[in-house]
Write an enzyme that holds these catalytic residues in place. Structure first.
Site, PDB file in Angstrom:
ATOM      1  CG  LEU A 103      39.441 -34.434  25.661  1.00 23.10           C
ATOM      2  CD1 LEU A 103      38.883 -33.733  24.425  1.00 23.10           C
ATOM      3  CD2 LEU A 103      40.226 -33.433  26.505  1.00 23.10           C
ATOM      4  CG  ASP A 104      36.870 -34.818  32.464  1.00 22.96           C
ATOM      5  OD1 ASP A 104      37.472 -35.903  32.558  1.00 22.96           O
ATOM      6  OD2 ASP A 104      37.110 -33.825  33.170  1.00 22.96           O
ATOM      7  CE1 TYR A 105      28.437 -38.332  28.205  1.00 19.13           C
ATOM      8  CE2 TYR A 105      27.554 -36.686  29.721  1.00 19.13           C
ATOM      9  CZ  TYR A 105      27.366 -37.622  28.712  1.00 19.13           C
ATOM     10  OH  TYR A 105      26.110 -37.845  28.229  1.00 19.13           O
ATOM     11  CE  LYS A 195      35.812 -30.829  33.924  1.00 21.95           C
ATOM     12  NZ  LYS A 195      35.064 -32.042  33.654  1.00 21.95           N
TER      13      LYS A 195
END
Ligand code: URA
Length: 249
Positions: A103-105, A195
């Site tokens: 998962l992204d930051y 995104k």
């Protein structure tokens, strides 16, 4: 606790105990860097066992789900010394676990961690098409025709298209109901896919949370907390593989 080398190898899934004995006798096995051919050799968890230069996993498989907060990196370590998802497990879990996928930051939500390479393969290989469901807060309210583009699959960049996704507008949010809350289920794992998909219809993501991963969700789990998977959840995860094999029969 020390045990016979062939027993430890068989337990780690290398082969049957008898076949492991043959591997040992034939000089395929090293313990702490030295070839061992004696079937009476005993080892414990601290010993480094290699079969044909591949390290075996001596640990019992363990499985956890973390409700990842944003501001944490999905990695085993970070050269910039940012907090990693493993920091939540420090001094509590001794096994060498790692995150399954990423998962992204700045993304929060359901993240599975394990030391089981077989499950990692099953859940990250595109052929198994594991469902991942996200809730995204986006700028503006996407129209149904814009959401249809995501349902059909949309071009993300040159020669890269997203697979069809399940998408719905959950509600309008913001002081003037000017933004949208979107629920989106995908079964791919391209980098920053959600995104990019929402950017492609000109509704950039402001906030992203993964609410479920395969059969797992973070219901009742506070952000930053984790729990071991239940037996049934583990069984169901492995069942996904059988379902995929069934499709091909
Ligand atoms: N898609 C994204 O864009 N970010 C994530 O963290 C996961 C999926």
């Amino acid at each position: 606790m020390s045990e016979r080398l062939q027993k430890v190898m068989a337990h780690a899934g290398v082969a049957s105990r008898r076949a492991c004995e043959k591997l040992i006798e034939a000089g395929h096995v090293r313990v702490n860097g030295s070839v061992v051919t004696n079937l009476g050799t005993k080892v414990d968890e601290t010993d480094r066992i290699e079969v044909d230069h591949t390290l075996i996993n001596q640990e019992e498989p363990v499985y956890f789900i973390l409700n990842k907060p944003k501001g944490v990196i999905t990695s085993v370590e970070d050269e910039k010394k940012r907090k990693t998802v493993l920091d939540f497990f420090k001094h509590k879990v001794n096994e060498r676990i790692y995150p399954v996928g990423r998962l992204d930051y700045d993304t929060s939500g359901a993240l599975l961690l394990t030391n089981d390479g077989k499950l990692d393969y099953l859940l990250t290989h595109p052929k198994f098409e594991i469902d991942k469901t996200y809730v995204a807060k986006v700028e503006g309210i996407p129209s149904e025709s814009e959401l249809d583009k995501l349902r059909k699959g949309i071009r993300l960049e040159k020669n890269v298209k997203s697979a069809p996704a399940d998408v719905k507008l959950l509600k309008k949010v913001g002081e003037n109901e000017q933004d949208g809350l979107i629920e989106l289920t995908i079964h791919e794992g391209k980098n920053h896919e959600v995104k990019k998909m929402l950017q492609a219809i000109n509704h950039p993501v402001h906030k992203l949370k993964r609410i479920s991963f395969a059969n797992l969700n973070v219901d009742g789990l506070e952000v930053g907390k984790w729990r071991p998977l239940r037996k049934r959840e583990i069984r169901d995860l492995f069942e996904l593989q059988n379902q995929e094999n069934g499709k091909n029969n």
